[in-house]
Enzyme design. Structure first.
Site, PDB file in Angstrom:
ATOM      1  N   ASN A   3     -63.697-108.044 -17.682  1.00 26.10           N
ATOM      2  CA  ASN A   3     -62.688-108.231 -18.629  1.00 26.10           C
ATOM      3  C   ASN A   3     -62.390-109.632 -18.442  1.00 26.10           C
ATOM      4  O   ASN A   3     -61.688-109.959 -17.314  1.00 26.10           O
ATOM      5  CB  ASN A   3     -61.597-107.339 -18.017  1.00 26.10           C
ATOM      6  CG  ASN A   3     -60.192-107.632 -19.020  1.00 26.10           C
ATOM      7  OD1 ASN A   3     -60.341-108.460 -19.924  1.00 26.10           O
ATOM      8  ND2 ASN A   3     -59.494-106.511 -18.694  1.00 26.10           N
ATOM      9  N   ARG A  61     -64.618-106.832 -22.270  1.00 27.78           N
ATOM     10  CA  ARG A  61     -63.665-106.827 -23.091  1.00 27.78           C
ATOM     11  C   ARG A  61     -63.431-107.951 -23.997  1.00 27.78           C
ATOM     12  O   ARG A  61     -63.716-109.266 -23.557  1.00 27.78           O
ATOM     13  CB  ARG A  61     -62.387-106.803 -22.204  1.00 27.78           C
ATOM     14  CG  ARG A  61     -60.931-106.783 -23.023  1.00 27.78           C
ATOM     15  CD  ARG A  61     -59.878-106.968 -22.266  1.00 27.78           C
ATOM     16  NE  ARG A  61     -58.520-106.537 -22.930  1.00 27.78           N
ATOM     17  CZ  ARG A  61     -57.428-107.132 -22.690  1.00 27.78           C
ATOM     18  NH1 ARG A  61     -57.262-107.896 -21.493  1.00 27.78           N
ATOM     19  NH2 ARG A  61     -56.567-106.843 -23.244  1.00 27.78           N
ATOM     20  N   HIS A 150     -54.222-104.338 -27.688  1.00 31.75           N
ATOM     21  CA  HIS A 150     -54.218-103.199 -26.703  1.00 31.75           C
ATOM     22  C   HIS A 150     -54.879-101.976 -27.196  1.00 31.75           C
ATOM     23  O   HIS A 150     -54.463-100.885 -26.499  1.00 31.75           O
ATOM     24  CB  HIS A 150     -52.392-102.882 -26.494  1.00 31.75           C
ATOM     25  CG  HIS A 150     -51.530-103.901 -25.598  1.00 31.75           C
ATOM     26  ND1 HIS A 150     -50.320-103.870 -25.569  1.00 31.75           N
ATOM     27  CD2 HIS A 150     -52.084-104.811 -24.728  1.00 31.75           C
ATOM     28  CE1 HIS A 150     -49.898-104.970 -24.950  1.00 31.75           C
ATOM     29  NE2 HIS A 150     -51.160-105.593 -24.309  1.00 31.75           N
ATOM     30  N   GLY A 180     -46.712-103.912 -20.317  1.00 33.64           N
ATOM     31  CA  GLY A 180     -47.275-104.712 -19.268  1.00 33.64           C
ATOM     32  C   GLY A 180     -46.712-106.129 -19.335  1.00 33.64           C
ATOM     33  O   GLY A 180     -45.617-106.261 -19.804  1.00 33.64           O
ATOM     34  N   ASN A 181     -47.227-107.244 -18.875  1.00 32.28           N
ATOM     35  CA  ASN A 181     -46.923-108.560 -19.261  1.00 32.28           C
ATOM     36  C   ASN A 181     -46.936-108.714 -20.562  1.00 32.28           C
ATOM     37  O   ASN A 181     -45.908-109.296 -21.279  1.00 32.28           O
ATOM     38  CB  ASN A 181     -47.598-109.448 -18.494  1.00 32.28           C
ATOM     39  CG  ASN A 181     -47.370-109.586 -16.951  1.00 32.28           C
ATOM     40  OD1 ASN A 181     -46.167-109.711 -16.570  1.00 32.28           O
ATOM     41  ND2 ASN A 181     -48.399-109.435 -16.243  1.00 32.28           N
ATOM     42  N   GLY A 182     -47.925-108.259 -21.469  1.00 30.11           N
ATOM     43  CA  GLY A 182     -47.801-108.347 -23.100  1.00 30.11           C
ATOM     44  C   GLY A 182     -47.362-106.736 -23.087  1.00 30.11           C
ATOM     45  O   GLY A 182     -47.176-105.748 -22.085  1.00 30.11           O
ATOM     46  N   ARG A 211     -43.635-113.899 -23.890  1.00 32.35           N
ATOM     47  CA  ARG A 211     -43.727-114.077 -25.416  1.00 32.35           C
ATOM     48  C   ARG A 211     -42.428-113.633 -26.133  1.00 32.35           C
ATOM     49  O   ARG A 211     -41.824-112.700 -25.582  1.00 32.35           O
ATOM     50  CB  ARG A 211     -44.809-113.427 -25.704  1.00 32.35           C
ATOM     51  CG  ARG A 211     -46.059-113.905 -25.404  1.00 32.35           C
ATOM     52  CD  ARG A 211     -47.527-113.241 -25.961  1.00 32.35           C
ATOM     53  NE  ARG A 211     -48.351-112.843 -24.672  1.00 32.35           N
ATOM     54  CZ  ARG A 211     -49.228-111.857 -24.733  1.00 32.35           C
ATOM     55  NH1 ARG A 211     -49.129-111.030 -25.630  1.00 32.35           N
ATOM     56  NH2 ARG A 211     -49.922-111.637 -23.658  1.00 32.35           N
ATOM     57  N   GLY A 296     -47.871-101.536 -16.585  1.00 28.03           N
ATOM     58  CA  GLY A 296     -47.084-101.634 -15.218  1.00 28.03           C
ATOM     59  C   GLY A 296     -45.646-101.301 -15.526  1.00 28.03           C
ATOM     60  O   GLY A 296     -45.111-100.350 -14.563  1.00 28.03           O
ATOM     61  N   GLU A 299     -45.303 -97.354 -16.835  1.00 29.33           N
ATOM     62  CA  GLU A 299     -45.687 -96.310 -15.719  1.00 29.33           C
ATOM     63  C   GLU A 299     -44.638 -96.230 -14.589  1.00 29.33           C
ATOM     64  O   GLU A 299     -44.269 -95.290 -13.715  1.00 29.33           O
ATOM     65  CB  GLU A 299     -47.034 -96.543 -15.086  1.00 29.33           C
ATOM     66  CG  GLU A 299     -48.266 -96.358 -16.160  1.00 29.33           C
ATOM     67  CD  GLU A 299     -49.467 -97.130 -15.865  1.00 29.33           C
ATOM     68  OE1 GLU A 299     -49.743 -96.891 -14.632  1.00 29.33           O
ATOM     69  OE2 GLU A 299     -50.341 -97.475 -16.662  1.00 29.33           O
ATOM     70  N   GLU A 353     -57.793 -99.629 -18.388  1.00 24.09           N
ATOM     71  CA  GLU A 353     -58.601-100.576 -19.196  1.00 24.09           C
ATOM     72  C   GLU A 353     -59.893-100.843 -18.802  1.00 24.09           C
ATOM     73  O   GLU A 353     -60.952-100.648 -19.641  1.00 24.09           O
ATOM     74  CB  GLU A 353     -58.009-101.852 -20.140  1.00 24.09           C
ATOM     75  CG  GLU A 353     -56.736-101.408 -20.582  1.00 24.09           C
ATOM     76  CD  GLU A 353     -55.766-102.972 -20.704  1.00 24.09           C
ATOM     77  OE1 GLU A 353     -55.221-103.396 -19.920  1.00 24.09           O
ATOM     78  OE2 GLU A 353     -55.868-103.385 -21.813  1.00 24.09           O
TER      79      GLU A 353
HETATM   80  P1  ADP Z   1     -50.756-106.886 -17.279  1.00 25.98           P
HETATM   81  O1  ADP Z   1     -50.268-106.781 -18.788  1.00 25.98           O
HETATM   82  O2  ADP Z   1     -50.785-108.405 -16.715  1.00 25.98           O
HETATM   83  O3  ADP Z   1     -51.842-106.128 -17.181  1.00 25.98           O
HETATM   84  P2  ADP Z   1     -49.172-105.006 -15.912  1.00 25.98           P
HETATM   85  O4  ADP Z   1     -49.475-103.890 -16.684  1.00 25.98           O
HETATM   86  O5  ADP Z   1     -49.727-104.897 -14.343  1.00 25.98           O
HETATM   87  O6  ADP Z   1     -49.634-106.286 -16.548  1.00 25.98           O
HETATM   88  O7  ADP Z   1     -47.519-105.072 -15.758  1.00 25.98           O
HETATM   89  C1  ADP Z   1     -46.977-105.725 -15.292  1.00 25.98           C
HETATM   90  C2  ADP Z   1     -45.337-105.640 -15.209  1.00 25.98           C
HETATM   91  O8  ADP Z   1     -45.141-104.398 -14.635  1.00 25.98           O
HETATM   92  C3  ADP Z   1     -44.355-106.796 -14.615  1.00 25.98           C
HETATM   93  O9  ADP Z   1     -43.225-106.836 -15.276  1.00 25.98           O
HETATM   94  C4  ADP Z   1     -43.966-105.999 -13.132  1.00 25.98           C
HETATM   95  O10 ADP Z   1     -42.810-106.408 -12.737  1.00 25.98           O
HETATM   96  C5  ADP Z   1     -43.947-104.539 -13.727  1.00 25.98           C
HETATM   97  N1  ADP Z   1     -43.755-103.674 -12.786  1.00 25.98           N
HETATM   98  C6  ADP Z   1     -44.992-103.302 -11.968  1.00 25.98           C
HETATM   99  N2  ADP Z   1     -44.398-102.151 -11.019  1.00 25.98           N
HETATM  100  C7  ADP Z   1     -43.062-101.986 -11.426  1.00 25.98           C
HETATM  101  C8  ADP Z   1     -41.920-101.324 -10.958  1.00 25.98           C
HETATM  102  N3  ADP Z   1     -42.162-100.471  -9.836  1.00 25.98           N
HETATM  103  N4  ADP Z   1     -40.885-101.259 -11.441  1.00 25.98           N
HETATM  104  C9  ADP Z   1     -40.601-101.932 -12.475  1.00 25.98           C
HETATM  105  N5  ADP Z   1     -41.543-102.915 -12.907  1.00 25.98           N
HETATM  106  C10 ADP Z   1     -42.746-102.892 -12.494  1.00 25.98           C
END
Ligand code: ADP
Length: 368
Positions: A3, A61, A150, A180-182, A211, A296, A299, A353
């Site tokens: 990826n 990916r 996604h 997630g970040n996105g 974004r 993130g 979940e 993913e």
């Molecule tokens: P990416 O899109 O880079 O794969 P992720 O799916 O890992 O990102 O998501 C990242 C986001 O998830 C960040 O904003 C992080 O703060 C949030 N996050 C991770 N664990 C927790 C948690 N326990 N509580 C709240 N937010 C969380």
């Protein structure tokens, strides 16, 4: 599977028997060198066998497949060229994907390379959802339409939600919230994407880490007329907006711990946008069976899940406070967070993913 993101290379070695999986991230070096470095870490090396002797295939990916790639595809020179030609639609991501594929082809000659596209799952978007109200000639000339992203994750968690609910995916109408970040929302009807919040690029839709998500298109003209350079506007939209723009933090964990007005507003804007999409997609789907939170924030943030769905009880949508607050007891499994017997199930389904890409690769090659 590889990826290759804009700055990192994630990898995962997935055995055919579904056993122990190893993987990791290589950061801060060009993708060619990164692929070589990770191959040197693989177990085959130690046993003295030729590198790759135990690798049946490599799944990659690729972010943008345009309208050409609507399913995973075995990579040959023509495919690689086509992916490269799509780079104007994904200037940060497709070149990285191409570099990863080229390096893997060099390092593992003869091993099948498969491209798995983040856009492919959304190839089923009906024209009414995929079409922007621009003039047709301009849209056609520049490939402007809603592609959606996604997709690898949304497909994976849709299947996971169906297993959790014990019902065939073909019978289910879902809203998948990948946060997630996105971040994106997708309406999935009978296993097919019918509406999604990301568009030509991953900038549209929900509020993200850095974004903007949805924005009046005229904001760009307004800034340009005021003398802001187009490249600066793009940088502002991509890297200095979203949660970060609103409160200076892009990390949801940090935002949840803050009590100042900027952080509270950021969380309010974030959750309000999600609620708005849930209502819209409920209308698009007609009947709604489940809302699925993943990635993130989806979940791991009970606060975001509860706040985003607050007040939707008249639509049969509710979150059970105790179920929502309890951390996943089994580590990483799908679970329900709606009250017993709720009309719309609300669930948390972890995404994966890397495993999804390996699975799609194996399916294409009929390895499994
Ligand atoms: P990416 O899109 O880079 O794969 P992720 O799916 O890992 O990102 O998501 C990242 C986001 O998830 C960040 O904003 C992080 O703060 C949030 N996050 C991770 N664990 C927790 C948690 N326990 N509580 C709240 N937010 C969380």
């Amino acid at each position: 599977m590889l990826n290759a993101g804009s700055s990192t290379l994630k990898y995962r070695l997935v055995p055919g028997d579904g056993g122990i999986v190893e993987g990791g991230v290589v950061e801060g070096i060009p993708h060619g060198a990164a692929v070589e470095q990770l191959l040197a870490r693989l177990p085959g090396k130690e046993t003295g066998k030729e590198i790759g002797a135990e690798i049946g295939a490599v799944g990659h990916r690729v972010v943008h497949g345009g309208t050409r790639f609507q399913a995973p595809v075995l990579v040959d020179d023509a495919v690689l060229k086509a992916i490269r030609d799509l780079s104007p639609l994904a200037p940060l991501h497709n070149p990285a994907g191409v570099a990863g594929i080229e390096a893997a082809r060099r390092a593992l000659p003869g091993v099948p390379q498969v491209a798995v596209f983040d856009t492919a799952f959304h190839a089923t978007l009906p024209p009414a959802a995929a079409t922007y109200a621009l003039d047709r000639a301009t849209s056609q000339r520049y490939g402007i339409r809603r592609y959606g992203f996604h997709g690898i994750s949304v497909r994976w968690v849709s299947a996971g939600a169906a297993r959790l609910l014990g019902r065939p995916l073909a019978d289910l109408n879902l809203i998948v919230l990948h946060l997630g970040n996105g971040a994106s929302a997708t309406a999935v009807a009978g296993g097919r994407s019918v509406e999604t919040s990301m568009g030509l690029t991953p900038l549209e839709g929900l509020v993200m880490g850095t974004r903007t998500g949805d924005l009046d298109p005229a904001v760009a003209f307004h800034l340009a007329r005021a003398g802001v350079d187009p490249a600066d506007i793009e940088d502002l939209y991509q890297h200095r907006a979203g949660l970060f723009g609103l409160c200076g933090d892009s990390d949801m964990r940090a935002i949840q711990q803050r009590t100042d007005p900027d952080a509270r507003l950021a969380l309010d804007v974030y959750c309000h946008r999600i609620r708005k999409y849930v209502g819209a997609y409920h209308a698009v789907l007609g009947r709604l069976d489940a809302i699925v939170f993943t990635a993130g924030i989806g979940e791991h943030s009970p606060v975001v899940r509860a706040r985003s769905l607050a007040g939707l009880d008249p639509h049969g949508i509710a979150v059970d406070p105790a179920r929502n607050a309890s951390a996943d007891p089994a580590g990483n499994t799908a679970r329900l967070v709606s009250p017993h017997g709720a009309r719309v199930a609300v669930c948390v389904v972890p995404t994966d993913e890397e495993r999804a890409i390996a699975q799609e690769t194996a399916d294409l090659l009929e390895l499994s």
